[in-house]
Design a protein around this motif. Sequence first.
Motif, short mmCIF file in Angstrom:
data_model
loop_
_atom_site.label_atom_id
_atom_site.label_comp_id
_atom_site.label_asym_id
_atom_site.label_seq_id
_atom_site.Cartn_x
_atom_site.Cartn_y
_atom_site.Cartn_z
N GLN B 43 -0.41 -5.60 -1.30
CA GLN B 43 -0.71 -4.17 -2.75
C GLN B 43 -1.60 -4.71 -3.79
O GLN B 43 -2.42 -4.12 -4.15
N TYR B 44 -2.24 -6.28 -3.81
CA TYR B 44 -3.40 -7.14 -4.68
C TYR B 44 -4.19 -5.85 -3.30
O TYR B 44 -5.45 -5.67 -4.10
N PRO B 47 -4.04 -1.28 -3.71
CA PRO B 47 -3.25 -0.85 -4.84
C PRO B 47 -2.57 0.36 -4.21
O PRO B 47 -1.56 0.48 -4.79
N ASP B 48 -3.14 1.25 -3.18
CA ASP B 48 -2.75 3.25 -2.89
C ASP B 48 -0.73 2.33 -2.54
O ASP B 48 -0.03 3.43 -1.91
N PHE B 51 2.65 3.00 -3.48
CA PHE B 51 1.95 3.53 -4.87
C PHE B 51 3.15 4.54 -5.59
O PHE B 51 3.36 5.66 -5.23
N ASP B 55 7.03 0.17 -6.25
CA ASP B 55 5.68 -0.32 -7.09
C ASP B 55 5.62 -1.93 -6.86
O ASP B 55 6.44 -2.41 -6.59
N PHE B 56 3.98 -2.30 -7.63
CA PHE B 56 4.58 -3.93 -7.68
C PHE B 56 5.34 -4.29 -7.87
O PHE B 56 5.99 -5.67 -7.79
N SER B 57 5.99 -4.01 -9.29
CA SER B 57 6.49 -4.50 -9.86
C SER B 57 7.79 -4.82 -9.36
O SER B 57 8.33 -5.75 -10.05
N ARG B 60 7.82 -7.54 -6.11
CA ARG B 60 7.71 -8.67 -6.91
C ARG B 60 8.72 -9.37 -7.91
O ARG B 60 9.90 -10.06 -7.62
N PHE B 429 -10.57 -7.19 -14.42
CA PHE B 429 -10.75 -7.15 -13.71
C PHE B 429 -11.87 -7.27 -13.17
O PHE B 429 -12.13 -6.80 -12.07
N GLN B 432 -10.79 -9.78 -11.01
CA GLN B 432 -10.32 -9.47 -9.48
C GLN B 432 -10.60 -9.09 -9.06
O GLN B 432 -10.12 -8.67 -8.06
N ALA B 433 -12.34 -8.44 -9.12
CA ALA B 433 -13.08 -7.60 -8.20
C ALA B 433 -14.33 -8.66 -7.40
O ALA B 433 -15.10 -8.45 -6.49
#
Lengths: 216, 484, 111
Positions: B43-44, B47-48, B51, B55-57, B60, B429, B432-433
Amino acid sequence: MSETQTLWWASESFWKKMAVWITAGSAVVLIFLTFDTVNQITAGGKRVPPYSVINNRIDYVFDEKRNYQVPVIGPEEPLFGKVLNEAEAMALVSRGKLTTQAKNCMNCHTLLGNGAYYAPDLTKSWLDPMWGSKETREETMVAFLMDPTDKLHNTIGRRMPNLGITEEEARATVAFLKWMSAIDTNGFPGNFPTIDQSDPAPAPESVSAPTETPAL
Amino acid sequence: MAALGTLDSANLNGGQKLAVKFFTVAIALFGAQVLFGMLAGIQYLNPDFLFGVLDFSVNRMLHINAMVVWLLFGFIGAVYWLLEDESGTPVAGLGLGNLMFWVFTLAVVVVVLVYLLVQVGPGELKSIWLINEGREYIEAPRWADIGIVVCVLIFFYNVAATFMKGRFTGIGGVLVLDLVALAGLYLAGMWYTPNISMDQHWWWWVIHLWVEATWEVLVGCLLAYGLVKTMGVRRRIVETWLYIEVALLFGSGILGLGHHYFWIGTPEYWLAIGGFFSALEPIPLVAMVVHAVFDAGHHKLKSSNNPALAWMIAQAFGNFFGAGVWGFMHTLPQINLYTHGTQWTASHGHLAFFGAYATIVIAFVYLAVQKWRGNVWMSGDMAGGWKWKWAIFLLHAGMIGMTMALLVTGYEQSQVERAIGGSSWIAYFEAQAHVWFVQGMNWRMVSGWMFATGFVLLAWDLMTIGKRETRPARSVEVPAAAMA
Amino acid sequence: MIEPVELANFFTVFFSAASVILFGAGYALLFAWSRVSGRPRLMPLAYATYLGLAVSVLVLGNAANLFNNGYWTFIVGLMLVGYLVAPHAVWHLCVGTHAEGDEAIKVSQQR
Ligand code: HEM
Ligand code: HEM
Ligand SMILES: [Fe+2]
């Protein structure tokens, strides 16, 4: 060979006692410090503001003496235009805190720098310039929290999902975020650029700071 | 007794029969940890991916909860494994222990299903009681917390009563006291407060005092037992060293808690305390290094179980690098201000948990499998011996790769987001980018695949190692004095 | 209380902090090995490694602004002295705890 040959400082019984005393000693020091710390981090204590701080403007300003940014409580600026007493404010913040737990925000975000690293730190989210102007901030935040999926703010396409947050929960969460931004975090995050909160008229003096003088 | 090389519970004592149940669930949960870690890692980069579904949460949370539970199951199993041997008497209340295993496992299954299917609840206390607490590592809902406490009490009863009935050795004494502390600390994380500073203050009591104090000592007990039983080191020496380790680990670890009290609202004096004890933390490591060299010089390393020995050696290195080196690199507040809560932390967390704890549990599972198959040969030139070697290689290469990749991303993030950008939304961000970050995340995934392959191989090996083996295990003499 | 690390010094801090621990382990290892295998010629190497440790501590202290404050300077001093004597202390403990009934160790101890 005989036991007596063993040097006292290398003997089993000596180290058994050392293990017990060092552990007990450390634990006693920790407990002593814990009393003081808990006292200072109780809401309304030296380091953590009372919940009713959400009735005021909160800023994060560089302090020469402490050499980092500290939260500064400004003039009255009630959240959603409504002044709350301490009990009401606590109930609202608590509702927000429960929302952050029930929706698992900390497994994407960090709060006070602890949590997950998939989304921005929320310690000073209330003061983030991305919210635009201070006039529209509260409603923008509520709208974002209630449905963030169509509001992308970055180039890498990482969106926050819709967590089914109701309007009431969203408002409470904003209260929680505002309250959290007033905690004295020893300057974390450092160099944080804050949203412009100045009044059109000359800004009044800040009335108080919930901060202590450096302990050391 | 069954033929050598077949799994037969007649080869095990009562406590060990229970131990292998815990080990089985532990390895299954290790698999779940890897699976959900991979999903979160993907997902990192994409991200879709899943989704709005997983979800990531959610991924994790499952990733780190699976970790905590499989390591705890591994520890509990390891203690049941050595209990009868160490105390010289059958486990007291074994039936209760067995019941506890099933209740605990069932509770874990229910919690996981709720995480997967319900995921989130309304912002009310009842969500915290029934769905999840939303607090890293100890997300399990309150009902499960209470269940865990009851299970741990039963476990504690088994251990304490057995030692009381039989021989209360030095290892037994340290183990029992350590378990009291370990269980007691869990209570510190079991109550609700609207005050996030207070919340995190007590939360660290559980997390830090577990991994840097009570878990370390528990592993010390397991290794002490291993040294006496498998290498024939004299008990009096091993126990003296266990006390030395307790003194050093608790002496530096308890107040080392300070390195988590820099930025959460706690007073400024914690900067000084955290800094001071950070400087002390290397001392126990130095002690272990010197002592290991000393021992190696005086006891011939002769092993009846090569994979277990290899994983124990991996533990020594893993603990040293993950906790010692990686911990020290970001622990001074002067730098932690910028690394706090970045991929830096994740880099350290992965290497430390894997190096210090996953390794030792795997070592014990290898010991268990050996005896389960009737104490078969597990020294050189085993049939299918390539599997454990490739598993240990791939798992380590994968873990080191992930750790290095996260180190690079953390380094970039601490600069671009934290130091320059001041941790604002936009700065987050930007970091992150950044090309370093994206590259780092790609390499993390490559290493993750390697790790996942290693896991599959490990699971396969644990199920098959020693299967067609007909030679009995190499005997390692234990001098009579060591038994005294 | 603290003066955060300058951006330009980030790498130095990580690198020197890692070196502190690695040199520390190297020093402890060489020290113990020299004694255990009775090779006094290794001892200078052990102390050379300690020198590396000391330099790393000083570089770390400088990069992390530890010298701008008495308390943190004290911590630097503590690391310098503590990491120097720790392997000695632990060595004596090893010898002491293994003393009983192990002739081989006694010999190397008396060297
Ligand atoms: C295939 C292998 C793995 C992958 C792809 C993976 C991936 C991840 C991801 C994406 C996160 C979330 C980090 C964040 O919040 O940004 C995470 C967290 C974590 N993982 Fe893993 N992981 C793997 C294996 C492991 C193993 C084997 C362990 C330990 C035994 C482990 C321990 C942890 C811990 C402790 C955290 C929390 C870190 C923190 O909050 O600082 N992981 N992992
Ligand atoms: C086996 C032992 C250890 C384990 C398993 C471990 C694991 C972890 C994990 C998982 C975290 C992240 C917690 C979170 O999710 O927020 C963490 C944070 C931290 N650890 Fe360790 N650790 C160990 C030993 C050490 C040691 C020896 C040191 C210091 C020398 C250290 C220093 C730190 C610091 C400073 C943080 C906070 C990072 C931050 O500010 O974000 N750890 N540790
Ligand atoms: Fe810690």
